[in-house]
Design an enzyme around this catalytic site. Structure first.
Site, PDB file in Angstrom:
ATOM      1  N   LYS B  80       0.808  -1.218   0.056  1.00 22.13           N
ATOM      2  CA  LYS B  80      -0.145  -0.055  -0.012  1.00 22.13           C
ATOM      3  C   LYS B  80       0.727   1.333  -0.129  1.00 22.13           C
ATOM      4  O   LYS B  80       2.040   1.464   0.630  1.00 22.13           O
ATOM      5  CB  LYS B  80      -1.039   0.218   1.303  1.00 22.13           C
ATOM      6  CG  LYS B  80      -1.886   1.183   1.242  1.00 22.13           C
ATOM      7  CD  LYS B  80      -2.742   0.853   2.449  1.00 22.13           C
ATOM      8  CE  LYS B  80      -4.024   2.072   2.528  1.00 22.13           C
ATOM      9  NZ  LYS B  80      -4.732   2.027   3.658  1.00 22.13           N
ATOM     10  N   SER B 155      -9.798   2.033   2.807  1.00 19.34           N
ATOM     11  CA  SER B 155      -8.901   2.685   1.936  1.00 19.34           C
ATOM     12  C   SER B 155      -7.843   1.904   0.995  1.00 19.34           C
ATOM     13  O   SER B 155      -7.407   2.482   0.227  1.00 19.34           O
ATOM     14  CB  SER B 155      -8.030   3.987   2.580  1.00 19.34           C
ATOM     15  OG  SER B 155      -7.189   3.241   3.684  1.00 19.34           O
ATOM     16  N   SER B 181      -9.996   0.179   7.031  1.00 20.84           N
ATOM     17  CA  SER B 181      -9.119   0.179   5.773  1.00 20.84           C
ATOM     18  C   SER B 181      -8.660  -1.062   5.060  1.00 20.84           C
ATOM     19  O   SER B 181      -8.195  -1.107   3.714  1.00 20.84           O
ATOM     20  CB  SER B 181      -8.325   1.226   5.791  1.00 20.84           C
ATOM     21  OG  SER B 181      -8.820   2.430   5.714  1.00 20.84           O
TER      22      SER B 181
END
Lengths: 492, 494
Positions: B80, B155, B181
């Site tokens: 990420k 996210s 997330s």
């Protein structure tokens, strides 16, 4: 009337920030030894505030903070936590400073200065920001540069209650603080900018102003005097003093308004989520045992043990390295008198005599050169100093000669006996002194002084002594010259 | 899609060419419409894979000895973009960090490299992790591999979409979870995602959104792979003061859920906005657990007011964020545009240009919540609610081994459907944020597919939208959750 009249009374509270002598920074492993380094060479992701980097508390800094708190008579708190103080400034790489707010290391201390007590409100730790640097001067530079070497250096902040009543008291307090911090070995008082002060000042009848950026121990008195005069003038003209933050301009010796109350920053303090609360109660007993004899106790001991005057005791104990040097010299002095006189009083008087030479002569020479005892001790060892005093006692050199040796050692180095030889500092024998006295009395230019003396003007004698000293380049004993001159003048 | 365990075994034995595997993944990424990645590490990853193959061919016996214990040998992993990678641009999906190349690796990235993983690139996400749909990314939204007209969740949307078998753009991925997330996109993309106990995985190198809530965790196509990756991530790190060393080793010997007590908290199922199909899917999953030998019962957590928890979560998160994001001023790294003026003008301009709308909204909210006069009213009160939530979970998790809830109240929604209505997006986090407030671990795994999809997905199961089941355990009981997850996965075909 005197004591009740409070009009015009001054109240001063200080926030003192001292750099702690840890080896690494407060929240990262970067070295704190940055003073002579290229800019931005003592940095890492943490003290540069790079995204994702985290702080880790330096335990040594916590211990130093607790030590300072104990030495200032504070109540060390059981648990301490760090907070974020949020504000923007280019020298602050994270946009917040990690400091303490609720739950500082310690509260409620007391420091004695001269005849008064100054209450300490709190002691806490925080990180130093970086530093803005200008090419040329701040006025002419086209841009600012930022050096983050200082970013993250541990500071201990000591906040007093508004107990100080004059700029002089503030200076004395700071001197005391500097002395104590130096004794603890947590602070380098020789370092430029190692102690910085913000002062809250008010004159009765007006609001208080905070004066920031007092960066030298000596600047405090000047900054505060200016500020008090400024406030008094405003009050006298009926203009009132507003609450504001002012900046001390050291170069001009004045304070300038930075912002008034309405524009005060809201720092939005909140607990630093990347650090956990630290239990410190367990450190107290161990650290208390590590605290050395502090200036006040040492002063008392010097007076009783060495029979030095109060003034000398003050001077000798202000800086621990001076006190240590003095004690080493005393311990190395030959004990002949003590044996001969076999009384402590004699030994004591000898130690008191040494005190004159350390506190007055040596420290005077150091102050003149602006060097610290620590630096000086690399040039003059206690053993060398004892040799000089022995040369003096044995009459090999005069007092002036002894001082000459010390000066030579500080300026160019060398060993005492070599210097005596090299510079011809050995005292003159009586025959040579007598010869010099006769010469001076016989010289045309001194006839006036001789006549004056004869007429009862005793000061004329001093002039003649001076002339003899000049002729002998200080190698004759002033007392001897005096005796000889009086004797000869009577004959005339 | 091949699993991580298969890759490790194949690379070790020589049955799989690491280079070929990585090459094929990049081919898929480059053809893909999903927009899973912001930055690719292609040249370095391929070189690394080639080296891996060469090392093995050169001396098989030595290779076995030196690399046999590497847990992720040759496994292509996506990271990420909120996690710092040395030498690879790390933007947090924000314009303000465009061009920022960290000079250091996050602790978890070091761990990946140490265990032989190959870093494919940096995945798309909501800007600074602020979002539930990956739509706030400066680099455009990621699409749901099951339905390209829908969001992947957020996210960590890029990471979840990438490991989805429907996409096949990574074998494993790292996500970070502040309020859901990891679990939200796992739920929307039909993959497995785990938010570890607060403190189990080092946050060193994770670009902070809300420090006291977030954790880095694994995303994978199956439970075993997620467990394998978690094992690599959970290493003690002195650089993170909130990192714990796990003294008590989890009992990993046991298998299955026989005798496990699972509570199904009513509050998470009965809240407004939980769709009927999600509700039904969770009850079906509960029934499966019972069939597998677990004791399940409906339970109430009377002191857990989810609305209050959601409010408290957002106050804490935006407060911390407002401070964390102060460092982005363009002075030392990232976006620097226009002519330099005095520092506050320049800072304001760069922050104005560099941050997206949602980020600005949260900075303003957080600044307000921490202001003098409001701190006690908002921030301190939120901390009190947090304590209540924590206590309630602790009590419940003494009585039950696990709690089972829906991860998200509904399936993946359409791109653009909610982005104009931030409040409705915030409400979507209602089941995930209490877990972060409590700091306990939680797994999301696919439990059923809904028929709501539009049928334009990329791969197997196209047209059906996944539904995620959330399993919550006590502090440091990740292995218990994973054990239950594994048993469930083995008994389920989707």
């Amino acid at each position: 009337m005197k004591s009740e009249d409070r009009s015009g009374e001054v109240k001063i509270g200080l926030e003192c920030h001292a750099q702690l002598l840890t080896r690494s920074k407060l929240f990262c492993p970067c070295s704190t030894d940055y003073q002579n380094s290229e800019p931005n060479t003592h940095v890492c992701p943490t003290c540069l505030g790079l995204p994702g980097a985290l702080p880790v508390v330096n335990e040594q800094a916590i211990k130093y903070g607790v030590k300072v708190a104990l030495a200032l008579g504070c109540e060390v708190q059981p648990v301490t936590t760090f907070y974020r103080k949020n504000y923007f400034y280019p020298d602050l790489p994270r946009g917040f400073q990690i400091t303490q707010y609720d739950f500082p290391i310690a509260l409620n201390g007391l420091v004695k200065i001269e005849n008064k007590k100054v209450r300490i409100r709190r002691v806490h730790l925080e990180e130093d920001p970086g530093r803005l640097v200008y090419k040329g001067t701040i006025e002419t530079a086209k841009y600012s540069l930022v050096d983050y070497n200082r970013s993250g250096i541990p500071l201990v902040e000591i906040v007093t209650e508004p107990d100080l009543r004059s700029p002089k008291e503030a200076r004395v307090f700071l001197g005391k603080l500097r002395s104590v911090l130096g004794y603890l070995g947590v602070f380098d008082s020789d370092l430029e900018g190692a102690l910085r002060v913000d002062a809250n000042v008010s004159v009765a009848g007006g609001e208080r102003a905070e004066v920031k950026n007092i960066s030298s121990y000596k600047g405090v008195e000047r900054a505060l005097s200016f500020e008090i005069t400024r406030q008094r003038n405003l009050l006298r003209r009926g203009l009132g003093v507003v609450q504001e933050t002012r900046h001390y301009d050291e170069a001009r010796g004045i304070t300038v308004s930075m912002r008034t109350k309405e524009f005060e920053h809201d720092y939005r303090y909140f607990p630093e989520p990347d650090l956990v609360p630290i239990r410190i109660s367990g450190l107290v007993a161990g650290l208390r045992a590590e605290i050395p004899e502090l200036p006040d106790e040492k002063k008392k001991r010097f007076v009783s043990q060495y029979s030095v005057t109060q003034e000398h005791a003050n001077s000798l104990t202000f800086d621990k390295s001076v006190a240590d040097f003095y004690e080493e010299v005393v311990s190395k002095m030959p004990k002949t008198e003590a044996v001969a006189g076999s009384s402590a009083a004699v030994a004591g008087s000898s130690a008191a005599w040494v005190a004159t030479w350390v506190a007055d002569v040596l420290k005077g020479e150091l102050n003149y050169r602006g060097i610290s005892m620590r630096e000086a001790s690399k040039l003059i060892s206690a053993g060398d100093f004892v040799t000089v005093l022995k040369l003096l006692k044995e009459g090999v050199v005069t007092e002036r000669g002894a001082t000459e040796i010390l000066r030579e050692m500080l300026d160019r180095g060398g060993k005492p006996k070599e210097i005596v030889k090299k510079k011809g500092l050995a005292s003159l024998g009586s025959a040579e002194t007598e010869k010099a006295v006769f010469e001076v009395l016989g010289e045309e230019q001194n006839a006036g002084a001789v006549a004056d003396y004869k007429l009862g003007k005793k000061e004329a004698l001093n002039f003649l002594v001076g002339q003899v000293l000049k002729k002998t380049r200080g190698r004759a004993e002033p007392k001897k010259i005096n005796e000889l001159l009086k004797l000869e003048l009577q004959k005339k | 899609m091949i699993t991580a365990t298969e890759v490790v075994a194949g690379v070790k034995s020589g049955n799989i060419s690491c280079e070929e595997l990585v090459w094929r993944i990049y081919e898929r990424i480059e053809r893909s419409e999903l927009n899973c990645f912001i930055t690719l590490n292609k040249a370095a990853a391929l070189a690394e894979a080639r080296e891996e193959d060469k090392r093995r061919r050169k001396n098989e016996r030595e290779y076995e000895k030196e690399n046999g214990r590497k847990k992720l040998l040759g496994v292509p992993v996506a990271v990420k973009d909120s996690i710092s990678t040395q030498g690879i641009q790390t933007t947090c999906a924000s314009k303000i960090l465009t061009g920022y190349v960290p000079p250091y690796d996050a602790t978890v990235v070091e761990a990946l490299k140490r265990e032989g993983a190959i870093i494919l690139g940096k995945t798309n996400m909501d800007e600074f992790c602020m979002g539930t749909s990956t739509e706030t990314s400066f680099y455009g939204p990621t699409k749901n591999p099951h339905d390209l007209s829908r969001v992947p969740g957020g996210s960590s949307g890029g990471s979840a979409a990438a490991v989805s078998p429907a996409a096949g753009e990574a074998v494993l991925a790292l996500g970070s979870d502040t309020g859901g997330s990891i679990r939200c996109p796992a739920s929307f993309c039909g993959v497995v995602g785990l938010k570890p106990t607060y403190g189990l995985v080092s946050r060193y190198g994770l670009i902070a959104y809300a420090n006291s809530l977030e954790q880095i965790g694994p995303l994978a196509s199956n439970v075993s792979d997620a467990a394998l990756l978690l094992e690599v991530l959970a290493v003690k790190d002195e650089r993170d003061s909130t990192n714990f060393s796990l003294e008590k080793k989890n009992n990993r010997e046991k298998e299955g859920v026989k005798g496990m007590k699972i509570g199904v908290p009513r509050e998470f199922l009965e809240g407004e906005g939980v769709s009927p199909e999600v509700k039904k899917a969770v009850w079906n999953a509960v029934q499966r657990f019972e069939e597998l030998g677990a004791e399940c019962e409906e339970v109430s957590l009377p002191n857990l007011n989810l609305k209050h928890a959601l409010a408290a979560y957002y106050i804490i998160a935006v407060s911390e964020a407002s401070s964390n994001l102060a460092r982005f001023d363009g002075l030392r790294y990232g976006l620097r545009t226009g002519k330099d003026e005095d520092w506050h003008t320049t800072f304001s301009r760069i922050r104005g240009e560099g941050f997206g709308e949602e980020v600005k909204r949260r900075i303003i909210l957080g600044t307000y919540a921490l202001s003098a006069g409001y701190y006690g009213k908002y921030y301190l009160k939120a901390l009190k609610v947090r304590t209540l939530v924590k206590n309630e979970f602790e009590v419940a998790l003494k009585r039950y081994d696990l709690l089972a809830t829906p991860t998200m109240p509904f399936v993946a929604f359409r791109l653009g459907e909610r982005i104009k209505d931030p409040l409705s997006l915030y409400l979507a986090d209602v089941n995930t944020v209490p877990v972060n407030l409590a700091g306990v671990p939680s797994l999301s795994l696919p439990c059923e597919s809904s028929g709501a999809g539009a049928g334009v997905g990329a791969g197997a199961g196209a047209g059906k939208l996944p539904i995620g089941l959330q399993l919550v355990g006590g502090h440091f009981e990740e292995w218990k959750i994973l054990r239950a997850g594994l048993a469930f996965e083995q008994a389920t075909t989707l």
